[in-house]
Design a protein around this motif. Structure first.
Motif, PDB file in Angstrom:
ATOM      1  N   SER A  38     -14.603  15.952 -13.785  1.00 12.13           N
ATOM      2  CA  SER A  38     -13.855  15.196 -12.881  1.00 12.13           C
ATOM      3  C   SER A  38     -12.266  15.570 -12.915  1.00 12.13           C
ATOM      4  O   SER A  38     -11.555  15.145 -12.173  1.00 12.13           O
ATOM      5  CB  SER A  38     -14.211  13.688 -12.762  1.00 12.13           C
ATOM      6  OG  SER A  38     -13.610  13.162 -14.091  1.00 12.13           O
ATOM      7  N   ASP A  91       0.694  -1.008   0.051  1.00 13.74           N
ATOM      8  CA  ASP A  91       0.012  -0.112  -0.022  1.00 13.74           C
ATOM      9  C   ASP A  91       1.058   1.126  -0.071  1.00 13.74           C
ATOM     10  O   ASP A  91       0.760   2.340  -0.891  1.00 13.74           O
ATOM     11  CB  ASP A  91      -0.837   0.074   1.006  1.00 13.74           C
ATOM     12  CG  ASP A  91      -2.171  -0.782   1.137  1.00 13.74           C
ATOM     13  OD1 ASP A  91      -2.198  -1.358  -0.182  1.00 13.74           O
ATOM     14  OD2 ASP A  91      -2.721  -1.305   1.974  1.00 13.74           O
ATOM     15  N   GLU A 106       1.210   8.445  -6.215  1.00 11.39           N
ATOM     16  CA  GLU A 106       0.719   9.833  -6.117  1.00 11.39           C
ATOM     17  C   GLU A 106       1.413  10.726  -5.253  1.00 11.39           C
ATOM     18  O   GLU A 106       0.756  11.667  -4.828  1.00 11.39           O
ATOM     19  CB  GLU A 106      -0.616   9.347  -5.400  1.00 11.39           C
ATOM     20  CG  GLU A 106      -1.519   8.133  -6.088  1.00 11.39           C
ATOM     21  CD  GLU A 106      -2.745   7.916  -5.686  1.00 11.39           C
ATOM     22  OE1 GLU A 106      -3.841   8.855  -5.469  1.00 11.39           O
ATOM     23  OE2 GLU A 106      -2.895   6.629  -5.138  1.00 11.39           O
ATOM     24  N   GLU A 123      -8.918   8.050 -11.130  1.00 13.33           N
ATOM     25  CA  GLU A 123      -9.033   7.400  -9.691  1.00 13.33           C
ATOM     26  C   GLU A 123      -9.244   6.180  -9.508  1.00 13.33           C
ATOM     27  O   GLU A 123      -9.867   5.281 -10.540  1.00 13.33           O
ATOM     28  CB  GLU A 123     -10.282   8.238  -9.211  1.00 13.33           C
ATOM     29  CG  GLU A 123     -11.703   7.942 -10.039  1.00 13.33           C
ATOM     30  CD  GLU A 123     -12.923   8.703  -9.181  1.00 13.33           C
ATOM     31  OE1 GLU A 123     -12.604   9.276  -8.339  1.00 13.33           O
ATOM     32  OE2 GLU A 123     -13.861   8.204  -9.526  1.00 13.33           O
ATOM     33  N   ASN A 124      -8.583   5.626  -8.696  1.00 13.18           N
ATOM     34  CA  ASN A 124      -8.815   4.318  -8.147  1.00 13.18           C
ATOM     35  C   ASN A 124      -7.977   3.492  -9.222  1.00 13.18           C
ATOM     36  O   ASN A 124      -8.272   2.067  -9.261  1.00 13.18           O
ATOM     37  CB  ASN A 124     -10.184   3.573  -8.005  1.00 13.18           C
ATOM     38  CG  ASN A 124     -10.973   4.558  -7.063  1.00 13.18           C
ATOM     39  OD1 ASN A 124     -10.262   4.647  -5.945  1.00 13.18           O
ATOM     40  ND2 ASN A 124     -12.038   5.031  -7.119  1.00 13.18           N
ATOM     41  N   THR A 125      -7.017   3.901 -10.030  1.00  7.61           N
ATOM     42  CA  THR A 125      -6.238   2.973 -10.844  1.00  7.61           C
ATOM     43  C   THR A 125      -4.839   3.570 -10.837  1.00  7.61           C
ATOM     44  O   THR A 125      -4.601   4.647 -10.121  1.00  7.61           O
ATOM     45  CB  THR A 125      -6.687   3.326 -12.300  1.00  7.61           C
ATOM     46  OG1 THR A 125      -6.419   4.464 -12.804  1.00  7.61           O
ATOM     47  CG2 THR A 125      -8.209   2.992 -12.501  1.00  7.61           C
ATOM     48  N   THR A 126      -3.829   2.981 -11.359  1.00  4.72           N
ATOM     49  CA  THR A 126      -2.763   3.465 -11.768  1.00  4.72           C
ATOM     50  C   THR A 126      -2.438   3.860 -13.226  1.00  4.72           C
ATOM     51  O   THR A 126      -1.257   3.903 -13.803  1.00  4.72           O
ATOM     52  CB  THR A 126      -1.636   2.366 -11.477  1.00  4.72           C
ATOM     53  OG1 THR A 126      -1.653   1.195 -12.037  1.00  4.72           O
ATOM     54  CG2 THR A 126      -1.387   2.114  -9.952  1.00  4.72           C
ATOM     55  N   HIS A 128     -13.274   8.164 -12.865  1.00  5.59           N
ATOM     56  CA  HIS A 128     -12.995   7.071 -13.459  1.00  5.59           C
ATOM     57  C   HIS A 128     -13.848   6.732 -14.921  1.00  5.59           C
ATOM     58  O   HIS A 128     -14.682   7.655 -15.020  1.00  5.59           O
ATOM     59  CB  HIS A 128     -13.445   5.760 -12.785  1.00  5.59           C
ATOM     60  CG  HIS A 128     -13.045   4.511 -13.032  1.00  5.59           C
ATOM     61  ND1 HIS A 128     -13.544   3.436 -13.980  1.00  5.59           N
ATOM     62  CD2 HIS A 128     -11.922   3.794 -12.454  1.00  5.59           C
ATOM     63  CE1 HIS A 128     -12.944   2.491 -14.086  1.00  5.59           C
ATOM     64  NE2 HIS A 128     -11.938   2.588 -13.128  1.00  5.59           N
ATOM     65  N   ARG A 160       2.688   1.627  -3.402  1.00  3.47           N
ATOM     66  CA  ARG A 160       1.449   2.131  -4.331  1.00  3.47           C
ATOM     67  C   ARG A 160       1.297   3.622  -4.219  1.00  3.47           C
ATOM     68  O   ARG A 160       0.933   4.117  -5.127  1.00  3.47           O
ATOM     69  CB  ARG A 160       0.148   1.399  -4.404  1.00  3.47           C
ATOM     70  CG  ARG A 160      -0.783   1.637  -5.273  1.00  3.47           C
ATOM     71  CD  ARG A 160      -2.146   0.587  -4.953  1.00  3.47           C
ATOM     72  NE  ARG A 160      -1.909  -0.661  -5.242  1.00  3.47           N
ATOM     73  CZ  ARG A 160      -1.657  -1.567  -4.422  1.00  3.47           C
ATOM     74  NH1 ARG A 160      -2.042  -1.356  -3.103  1.00  3.47           N
ATOM     75  NH2 ARG A 160      -1.422  -2.882  -4.496  1.00  3.47           N
ATOM     76  N   VAL A 166      -5.608  14.727 -11.330  1.00  5.94           N
ATOM     77  CA  VAL A 166      -6.573  13.495 -11.218  1.00  5.94           C
ATOM     78  C   VAL A 166      -7.649  13.775 -12.413  1.00  5.94           C
ATOM     79  O   VAL A 166      -7.904  14.693 -12.715  1.00  5.94           O
ATOM     80  CB  VAL A 166      -7.207  13.515  -9.888  1.00  5.94           C
ATOM     81  CG1 VAL A 166      -6.077  13.065  -8.858  1.00  5.94           C
ATOM     82  CG2 VAL A 166      -7.789  14.918  -9.569  1.00  5.94           C
TER      83      VAL A 166
END
Length: 203
Positions: A156, A35, A42, A166-169, A122, A38, A119
């Protein structure tokens, strides 16, 4: 942001990685949780920024490329590329200098750890086109429905040149950034978002 956002001018970027490629990891990467590693992508460093990196792939004579793969999508960028991004005024990123300890004993101080701060939301498959997709997998012909086009709500997006979904790489860049990466012959795959095939199952 602009509701008429042109997805032909935005590109998904992915490094071209081979088994023999020069790669480097933070010196203490085995002591760091997945975590936390990862989060480096960011720019999140709860236990401080790693400064020392060790070569983990490629033989002793292998020289690093313009961009060095590191952990979980995090990368090291050559200082010349960092300088270029700064001169061009590209937004959505931050970096800091690091030391790379190579297998041949050299210590390379020409690289910066690179994090993505921009950012966007999605993607929404409802905005994608459904196409008939065919692929030859070593003699096995795959035929299926696929979604074409990776579209997100323009509101967004924070308007930066380098940003992450968001919520990805998944890293996305604007046309000017793509052109500079191409001009510098960076070893990356770049696909227009309007031409991006999605892996989501078509319902």
């Amino acid at each position: 942001m602009d509701s008429n956002l042109n997805f032909d001018e935005l590109y998904a970027v992915m490094l071209k990685i081979t088994g023999a490629q020069f790669m480097a990891m933070p010196k203490n990467h085995k002591e760091v949780s997945l975590d936390e590693l990862r989060g480096y992508l960011e720019g999140k460093f709860p236990n401080g920024k790693p400064i020392e990196f060790i070569q983990t792939s490629g033989n002793a004579a292998r020289k690093p490329d313009l961009i060095i793969p590191s952990s979980l999508g995090w990368t090291l960028y050559h200082k010349n590329l960092i300088q270029l991004f700064a001169e061009k005024g590209f937004t959505g990123w931050e970096s800091y200098p690091v030391k790379v300890f190579c297998k041949n004993g050299e210590v390379n101080e020409d690289y910066h750890a690179f994090s993505v701060k921009g950012v966007c939301g999605h993607y929404d498959v409802k905005r994608s086109e459904i196409i008939d997709y065919t692929a030859d997998n070593g003699g096995f012909i795959l035929r299926e429905k696929r979604y074409l086009g990776m579209y997100f709500d323009s509101k967004s997006w924070d308007g930066t040149d380098i940003f992450m979904m968001e919520n990805t790489t998944r890293i996305i860049v604007t046309e000017p950034v793509m052109q500079e990466l191409k001009r510098r012959k960076a070893k990356v795959n770049m696909t227009r978002l309007s031409e991006q095939l999605l892996l989501d199952k078509v319902e």
